[in-house]
Design an enzyme around this catalytic site. Sequence first.
Site, PDB file in Angstrom:
ATOM      1  N   LYS A  11      33.587  66.791  43.626  1.00  0.00           N
ATOM      2  CA  LYS A  11      34.412  66.130  44.515  1.00  0.00           C
ATOM      3  C   LYS A  11      33.822  64.517  45.595  1.00  0.00           C
ATOM      4  O   LYS A  11      32.455  64.409  44.044  1.00  0.00           O
ATOM      5  CB  LYS A  11      34.416  67.628  45.468  1.00  0.00           C
ATOM      6  CG  LYS A  11      35.575  68.267  45.420  1.00  0.00           C
ATOM      7  CD  LYS A  11      35.810  69.346  46.722  1.00  0.00           C
ATOM      8  CE  LYS A  11      35.139  70.259  46.541  1.00  0.00           C
ATOM      9  NZ  LYS A  11      35.144  71.791  47.064  1.00  0.00           N
ATOM     10  N   TYR A  51      45.115  71.269  49.358  1.00  0.00           N
ATOM     11  CA  TYR A  51      44.243  71.548  50.339  1.00  0.00           C
ATOM     12  C   TYR A  51      44.963  72.402  51.387  1.00  0.00           C
ATOM     13  O   TYR A  51      44.798  73.324  52.189  1.00  0.00           O
ATOM     14  CB  TYR A  51      42.968  71.445  50.940  1.00  0.00           C
ATOM     15  CG  TYR A  51      41.617  71.628  49.641  1.00  0.00           C
ATOM     16  CD1 TYR A  51      41.031  72.692  49.416  1.00  0.00           C
ATOM     17  CD2 TYR A  51      41.295  70.253  50.303  1.00  0.00           C
ATOM     18  CE1 TYR A  51      39.937  72.015  48.311  1.00  0.00           C
ATOM     19  CE2 TYR A  51      39.260  69.878  49.152  1.00  0.00           C
ATOM     20  CZ  TYR A  51      39.845  71.754  48.262  1.00  0.00           C
ATOM     21  OH  TYR A  51      38.512  70.898  47.601  1.00  0.00           O
ATOM     22  N   ASN A 114      30.189  71.776  48.675  1.00  0.00           N
ATOM     23  CA  ASN A 114      29.764  72.172  47.269  1.00  0.00           C
ATOM     24  C   ASN A 114      30.142  71.796  45.672  1.00  0.00           C
ATOM     25  O   ASN A 114      30.149  72.249  44.693  1.00  0.00           O
ATOM     26  CB  ASN A 114      30.096  74.118  47.160  1.00  0.00           C
ATOM     27  CG  ASN A 114      32.104  73.639  47.406  1.00  0.00           C
ATOM     28  OD1 ASN A 114      32.063  72.229  47.288  1.00  0.00           O
ATOM     29  ND2 ASN A 114      32.610  74.496  47.396  1.00  0.00           N
ATOM     30  N   HIS A 117      35.912  71.606  42.407  1.00  0.00           N
ATOM     31  CA  HIS A 117      37.266  72.377  43.175  1.00  0.00           C
ATOM     32  C   HIS A 117      37.219  72.798  41.463  1.00  0.00           C
ATOM     33  O   HIS A 117      37.507  72.185  40.004  1.00  0.00           O
ATOM     34  CB  HIS A 117      38.136  72.246  43.299  1.00  0.00           C
ATOM     35  CG  HIS A 117      39.332  72.115  43.752  1.00  0.00           C
ATOM     36  ND1 HIS A 117      39.438  73.307  44.483  1.00  0.00           N
ATOM     37  CD2 HIS A 117      40.534  71.975  42.450  1.00  0.00           C
ATOM     38  CE1 HIS A 117      40.595  73.816  44.494  1.00  0.00           C
ATOM     39  NE2 HIS A 117      41.495  73.498  43.132  1.00  0.00           N
ATOM     40  N   GLU A 128      48.642  72.573  40.999  1.00  0.00           N
ATOM     41  CA  GLU A 128      47.634  71.242  41.604  1.00  0.00           C
ATOM     42  C   GLU A 128      47.619  70.003  40.370  1.00  0.00           C
ATOM     43  O   GLU A 128      47.355  68.487  40.473  1.00  0.00           O
ATOM     44  CB  GLU A 128      46.096  72.141  41.165  1.00  0.00           C
ATOM     45  CG  GLU A 128      45.768  73.042  42.674  1.00  0.00           C
ATOM     46  CD  GLU A 128      44.857  73.937  42.481  1.00  0.00           C
ATOM     47  OE1 GLU A 128      44.348  73.690  41.569  1.00  0.00           O
ATOM     48  OE2 GLU A 128      44.427  74.466  43.582  1.00  0.00           O
TER      49      GLU A 128
HETATM   50  P1  DAT Z   1      37.237  76.975  46.058  1.00  0.00           P
HETATM   51  O1  DAT Z   1      36.326  75.774  45.901  1.00  0.00           O
HETATM   52  O2  DAT Z   1      35.612  78.055  45.742  1.00  0.00           O
HETATM   53  O3  DAT Z   1      37.987  77.480  45.752  1.00  0.00           O
HETATM   54  P2  DAT Z   1      38.493  77.958  48.455  1.00  0.00           P
HETATM   55  O4  DAT Z   1      39.460  78.201  48.354  1.00  0.00           O
HETATM   56  O5  DAT Z   1      38.639  78.816  49.480  1.00  0.00           O
HETATM   57  O6  DAT Z   1      36.765  77.994  47.704  1.00  0.00           O
HETATM   58  O7  DAT Z   1      37.749  76.699  49.513  1.00  0.00           O
HETATM   59  C1  DAT Z   1      38.223  75.636  49.198  1.00  0.00           C
HETATM   60  C2  DAT Z   1      37.202  74.497  49.505  1.00  0.00           C
HETATM   61  O8  DAT Z   1      36.829  74.787  51.057  1.00  0.00           O
HETATM   62  C3  DAT Z   1      35.330  75.254  49.260  1.00  0.00           C
HETATM   63  O9  DAT Z   1      35.271  74.424  48.083  1.00  0.00           O
HETATM   64  C4  DAT Z   1      34.567  74.605  50.511  1.00  0.00           C
HETATM   65  C5  DAT Z   1      35.857  74.976  51.812  1.00  0.00           C
HETATM   66  N1  DAT Z   1      35.353  75.697  52.810  1.00  0.00           N
HETATM   67  C6  DAT Z   1      35.872  77.070  52.571  1.00  0.00           C
HETATM   68  N2  DAT Z   1      36.144  78.137  52.827  1.00  0.00           N
HETATM   69  C7  DAT Z   1      34.464  77.422  54.411  1.00  0.00           C
HETATM   70  C8  DAT Z   1      33.913  77.946  55.106  1.00  0.00           C
HETATM   71  N3  DAT Z   1      33.819  78.761  56.223  1.00  0.00           N
HETATM   72  N4  DAT Z   1      33.173  76.519  56.016  1.00  0.00           N
HETATM   73  C9  DAT Z   1      33.205  75.485  55.217  1.00  0.00           C
HETATM   74  N5  DAT Z   1      33.889  74.835  54.384  1.00  0.00           N
HETATM   75  C10 DAT Z   1      34.877  75.518  53.704  1.00  0.00           C
HETATM   76 MG    MG Z   2      40.017  77.552  46.461  1.00  0.00          MG
END
Ligand code: DAT
Ligand code: MG
Length: 152
Positions: A11, A51, A114, A117, A128
Amino acid sequence: MAVEQTLILCKADAVQRGLVGEIISRFERRGYVIAAMKLLRVEESRAKEHYAEHEGKPFFPGLIAYIMSDPIVAMVVSGESAIEGCRQAIGATDPRKAAPGTIRADLAQTIGRNLVHGSDSPASAKREIAIWFEPREIAVRPHPLESSLISD
Ligand code: DAT
Ligand code: MG
């Protein structure tokens, strides 16, 4: 066990911080193979499609802005059980909860930045990969674990 393809995104923060090489290296050292890769700027429609499962959540607008804020590197990574294996190498969504040795634990601080992805299931990977790559952009490459030099 089966050879799978998964969608990995380095990212915007990974590109900004010059960590793309480090991240790719971790996947390669694990034995995964890069089947496709490109650096690109993300338009809003593609960010929202990628997303889509998070639409409506409080962090969604910030997540879309973040992925659009600078170029990203999109990859198709392949290998034995690559979907689960790459998720394991990436670590928990919140870097503070990620296990030491994972990309997020070692290189990131906050959930909103973070770095990486990775697709979370075979259905997500299929959906995806189709968002980011055309089939002709994905190379078929021999996998090192299939070589006669390494077997288990
Ligand atoms: P991942 O990237 O581990 O699959 P996810 O699909 O639950 O996680 O969420 C996608 C992204 O959205 C994640 O990498 C960072 C952001 N995100 C998720 N939960 C969040 C939160 N509570 N606050 C801020 N950003 C968040
Ligand atoms: Mg995810």
